[in-house]
Design a protein around this motif. Structure first.
Motif, PDB file in Angstrom:
ATOM      1  N   ALA A  18       0.815  -1.216   0.000  1.00  0.00           N
ATOM      2  CA  ALA A  18       0.000   0.000   0.000  1.00  0.00           C
ATOM      3  C   ALA A  18       0.848   1.265   0.000  1.00  0.00           C
ATOM      4  O   ALA A  18       0.317   2.365  -0.187  1.00  0.00           O
ATOM      5  N   LEU A  19       2.159   1.126   0.204  1.00  0.00           N
ATOM      6  CA  LEU A  19       3.043   2.286   0.205  1.00  0.00           C
ATOM      7  C   LEU A  19       3.237   2.783  -1.218  1.00  0.00           C
ATOM      8  O   LEU A  19       3.639   2.015  -2.108  1.00  0.00           O
ATOM      9  N   HIS A  20       2.984   4.054  -1.449  1.00  0.00           N
ATOM     10  CA  HIS A  20       3.074   4.587  -2.805  1.00  0.00           C
ATOM     11  C   HIS A  20       4.489   4.484  -3.363  1.00  0.00           C
ATOM     12  O   HIS A  20       4.677   4.252  -4.563  1.00  0.00           O
ATOM     13  N   PHE A  21       5.497   4.662  -2.507  1.00  0.00           N
ATOM     14  CA  PHE A  21       6.860   4.582  -3.046  1.00  0.00           C
ATOM     15  C   PHE A  21       7.231   3.145  -3.410  1.00  0.00           C
ATOM     16  O   PHE A  21       8.039   2.921  -4.299  1.00  0.00           O
ATOM     17  N   TYR A  22       6.607   2.161  -2.744  1.00  0.00           N
ATOM     18  CA  TYR A  22       6.828   0.782  -3.165  1.00  0.00           C
ATOM     19  C   TYR A  22       6.151   0.527  -4.508  1.00  0.00           C
ATOM     20  O   TYR A  22       6.731  -0.109  -5.395  1.00  0.00           O
ATOM     21  N   GLN A  23       4.923   1.013  -4.664  1.00  0.00           N
ATOM     22  CA  GLN A  23       4.213   0.845  -5.925  1.00  0.00           C
ATOM     23  C   GLN A  23       4.996   1.476  -7.081  1.00  0.00           C
ATOM     24  O   GLN A  23       5.122   0.886  -8.161  1.00  0.00           O
ATOM     25  N   LYS A  24       5.527   2.667  -6.839  1.00  0.00           N
ATOM     26  CA  LYS A  24       6.325   3.334  -7.879  1.00  0.00           C
ATOM     27  C   LYS A  24       7.616   2.563  -8.155  1.00  0.00           C
ATOM     28  O   LYS A  24       8.095   2.525  -9.300  1.00  0.00           O
ATOM     29  N   SER A  25       8.176   1.942  -7.111  1.00  0.00           N
ATOM     30  CA  SER A  25       9.416   1.178  -7.314  1.00  0.00           C
ATOM     31  C   SER A  25       9.167  -0.052  -8.196  1.00  0.00           C
ATOM     32  O   SER A  25      10.051  -0.478  -8.935  1.00  0.00           O
ATOM     33  N   LYS A  26       7.970  -0.628  -8.112  1.00  0.00           N
ATOM     34  CA  LYS A  26       7.619  -1.736  -8.997  1.00  0.00           C
ATOM     35  C   LYS A  26       7.546  -1.271 -10.445  1.00  0.00           C
ATOM     36  O   LYS A  26       7.996  -1.960 -11.363  1.00  0.00           O
ATOM     37  N   VAL A  27       6.981  -0.092 -10.650  1.00  0.00           N
ATOM     38  CA  VAL A  27       6.921   0.490 -11.990  1.00  0.00           C
ATOM     39  C   VAL A  27       8.339   0.746 -12.507  1.00  0.00           C
ATOM     40  O   VAL A  27       8.674   0.429 -13.649  1.00  0.00           O
ATOM     41  N   LEU A  28       9.167   1.325 -11.645  1.00  0.00           N
ATOM     42  CA  LEU A  28      10.543   1.649 -12.026  1.00  0.00           C
ATOM     43  C   LEU A  28      11.320   0.398 -12.421  1.00  0.00           C
ATOM     44  O   LEU A  28      12.105   0.417 -13.377  1.00  0.00           O
ATOM     45  N   TYR A  29      11.088  -0.686 -11.711  1.00  0.00           N
ATOM     46  CA  TYR A  29      11.776  -1.934 -12.056  1.00  0.00           C
ATOM     47  C   TYR A  29      11.373  -2.407 -13.454  1.00  0.00           C
ATOM     48  O   TYR A  29      12.225  -2.799 -14.259  1.00  0.00           O
ATOM     49  N   GLN A  30      10.079  -2.387 -13.748  1.00  0.00           N
ATOM     50  CA  GLN A  30       9.621  -2.862 -15.054  1.00  0.00           C
ATOM     51  C   GLN A  30      10.119  -1.956 -16.179  1.00  0.00           C
ATOM     52  O   GLN A  30      10.499  -2.440 -17.254  1.00  0.00           O
ATOM     53  N   ILE A  31      10.107  -0.658 -15.940  1.00  0.00           N
ATOM     54  CA  ILE A  31      10.631   0.272 -16.949  1.00  0.00           C
ATOM     55  C   ILE A  31      12.120   0.008 -17.180  1.00  0.00           C
ATOM     56  O   ILE A  31      12.597  -0.026 -18.321  1.00  0.00           O
ATOM     57  N   THR A  32      12.854  -0.195 -16.105  1.00  0.00           N
ATOM     58  CA  THR A  32      14.298  -0.422 -16.205  1.00  0.00           C
ATOM     59  C   THR A  32      14.602  -1.731 -16.926  1.00  0.00           C
ATOM     60  O   THR A  32      15.514  -1.790 -17.758  1.00  0.00           O
ATOM     61  N   PHE A  33      13.845  -2.765 -16.615  1.00  0.00           N
ATOM     62  CA  PHE A  33      14.044  -4.051 -17.281  1.00  0.00           C
ATOM     63  C   PHE A  33      13.831  -3.898 -18.781  1.00  0.00           C
ATOM     64  O   PHE A  33      14.653  -4.351 -19.596  1.00  0.00           O
ATOM     65  N   THR A  34      12.728  -3.251 -19.163  1.00  0.00           N
ATOM     66  CA  THR A  34      12.425  -3.039 -20.578  1.00  0.00           C
ATOM     67  C   THR A  34      13.478  -2.152 -21.244  1.00  0.00           C
ATOM     68  O   THR A  34      13.976  -2.457 -22.343  1.00  0.00           O
ATOM     69  N   PHE A  35      13.823  -1.061 -20.584  1.00  0.00           N
ATOM     70  CA  PHE A  35      14.783  -0.108 -21.132  1.00  0.00           C
ATOM     71  C   PHE A  35      16.142  -0.767 -21.375  1.00  0.00           C
ATOM     72  O   PHE A  35      16.737  -0.631 -22.461  1.00  0.00           O
ATOM     73  N   SER A  36      16.649  -1.487 -20.376  1.00  0.00           N
ATOM     74  CA  SER A  36      17.991  -2.062 -20.488  1.00  0.00           C
ATOM     75  C   SER A  36      18.058  -3.134 -21.575  1.00  0.00           C
ATOM     76  O   SER A  36      19.059  -3.236 -22.296  1.00  0.00           O
ATOM     77  N   LYS A  37      17.009  -3.925 -21.705  1.00  0.00           N
ATOM     78  CA  LYS A  37      17.000  -4.975 -22.730  1.00  0.00           C
ATOM     79  C   LYS A  37      16.819  -4.393 -24.131  1.00  0.00           C
ATOM     80  O   LYS A  37      17.323  -4.944 -25.115  1.00  0.00           O
ATOM     81  N   ARG A  38      16.097  -3.277 -24.210  1.00  0.00           N
ATOM     82  CA  ARG A  38      15.779  -2.701 -25.520  1.00  0.00           C
ATOM     83  C   ARG A  38      16.883  -1.797 -26.055  1.00  0.00           C
ATOM     84  O   ARG A  38      17.165  -1.805 -27.265  1.00  0.00           O
ATOM     85  N   TYR A  39      17.526  -1.036 -25.176  1.00  0.00           N
ATOM     86  CA  TYR A  39      18.419   0.019 -25.645  1.00  0.00           C
ATOM     87  C   TYR A  39      19.888  -0.168 -25.309  1.00  0.00           C
ATOM     88  O   TYR A  39      20.734   0.547 -25.846  1.00  0.00           O
ATOM     89  N   LEU A  40      20.221  -1.101 -24.431  1.00  0.00           N
ATOM     90  CA  LEU A  40      21.625  -1.345 -24.129  1.00  0.00           C
ATOM     91  C   LEU A  40      22.114  -2.557 -24.912  1.00  0.00           C
ATOM     92  O   LEU A  40      21.353  -3.499 -25.165  1.00  0.00           O
ATOM     93  N   ILE A  41      23.377  -2.526 -25.291  1.00  0.00           N
ATOM     94  CA  ILE A  41      23.939  -3.594 -26.116  1.00  0.00           C
ATOM     95  C   ILE A  41      24.080  -4.866 -25.289  1.00  0.00           C
ATOM     96  O   ILE A  41      24.531  -4.841 -24.141  1.00  0.00           O
ATOM     97  N   ARG A  42      23.714  -5.969 -25.901  1.00  0.00           N
ATOM     98  CA  ARG A  42      23.793  -7.258 -25.200  1.00  0.00           C
ATOM     99  C   ARG A  42      25.226  -7.510 -24.732  1.00  0.00           C
ATOM    100  O   ARG A  42      26.172  -7.340 -25.491  1.00  0.00           O
ATOM    101  N   GLY A  43      25.364  -7.915 -23.487  1.00  0.00           N
ATOM    102  CA  GLY A  43      26.683  -8.135 -22.912  1.00  0.00           C
ATOM    103  C   GLY A  43      27.196  -6.944 -22.126  1.00  0.00           C
ATOM    104  O   GLY A  43      28.188  -7.057 -21.402  1.00  0.00           O
ATOM    105  N   ASP A  44      26.528  -5.805 -22.265  1.00  0.00           N
ATOM    106  CA  ASP A  44      26.912  -4.614 -21.508  1.00  0.00           C
ATOM    107  C   ASP A  44      26.625  -4.856 -20.025  1.00  0.00           C
ATOM    108  O   ASP A  44      25.505  -5.180 -19.641  1.00  0.00           O
ATOM    109  N   ARG A  45      27.643  -4.673 -19.187  1.00  0.00           N
ATOM    110  CA  ARG A  45      27.471  -4.914 -17.754  1.00  0.00           C
ATOM    111  C   ARG A  45      26.452  -3.957 -17.137  1.00  0.00           C
ATOM    112  O   ARG A  45      25.889  -4.245 -16.077  1.00  0.00           O
ATOM    113  N   THR A  46      26.226  -2.831 -17.799  1.00  0.00           N
ATOM    114  CA  THR A  46      25.269  -1.857 -17.272  1.00  0.00           C
ATOM    115  C   THR A  46      23.863  -2.447 -17.184  1.00  0.00           C
ATOM    116  O   THR A  46      23.067  -2.036 -16.329  1.00  0.00           O
TER     117      THR A  46
END
Length: 216
Positions: A18-46
């Protein structure tokens, strides 16, 4: 009669979902997962670094809430770990935008205001899911930066709340001591009450016996 033996020893577990910052952190994780797989080169440690930072921010909120049942101090420590992870993630997004000549949206950018309003008022993943596949890297990164900002501010406020809880209630050792002292005080009061009732009963019995003895 109140049972002081278990009173106030364990804190109620916070409902982290129910904590809003936890809910936002779930969104941030999904955005980051999508972003890193889509825009970073495979094998990049980032890729792993960003995903792990986003996950750490989310998971440490959960762990902190669970540990807070027995230790407010541990909950504060884990919330601080979550904040550190979010700050690390924010640096990665800023580095990505700067290194590629993309724009970090500020107050002067025409899309800054609508983005901030959207991120401030929307906490759940369902609100973002229709847009995540359509946003480009600059859009995703700036939304992620906005979420990082809000999550951090909310966690700062939550830490201040936890500090006040710790000051007023103490840690588990203090709460256990207080509960034990309360239990002993309650037992003494109960024993004194029983002695008083016994004395009154004995007085009534003596009076009744005297009356019986005085009858012809």
């Amino acid at each position: 009669m109140k049972d002081f033996s278990t009173s106030n020893v364990l804190r109620p577990q916070a409902n982290w979902e129910a904590l809003h910052f936890y809910q936002k952190s779930k969104v941030l994780y999904q955005i980051t997962f999508t972003f890193s797989k889509r825009y970073l080169i495979r094998g990049d440690r980032t890729i792993d670094q960003m995903v792990q930072a986003a996950r750490s921010g989310k998971q440490n909120i959960v762990e902190g809430s669970a540990d807070g049942v027995t230790s407010t101090q541990m909950e504060i420590n884990l919330i601080n770990v979550a904040r550190s992870s979010i700050k690390e993630l924010r640096e990665d997004y800023e580095d990505y935008l700067i290194s590629r000549g993309l724009t970090i949206w500020t107050k002067t950018h025409q899309r800054f205001g609508p983005m901030v309003s959207f991120c401030r008022s929307r906490n759940r993943l369902e609100d973002y899911q229709p847009f995540i596949p359509r946003w480009n890297d600059e859009e995703l990164a700036n939304v992620a930066l906005s979420l990082c900002h809000f999550i951090d501010r909310m966690m700062v406020s939550y830490e201040k709340y936890l500090e006040q809880v710790f000051i007023t209630e103490g840690g588990i050792k203090e709460r256990m001591t207080a509960a034990r002292l309360g239990y002993r005080t309650n037992q003494r009061e109960e024993l004194a009450r029983l002695h008083k009732e016994l004395a009154a009963t004995q007085a009534q019995l003596s009076g009744a016996l005297e009356k019986l003895a005085g009858k012809p």
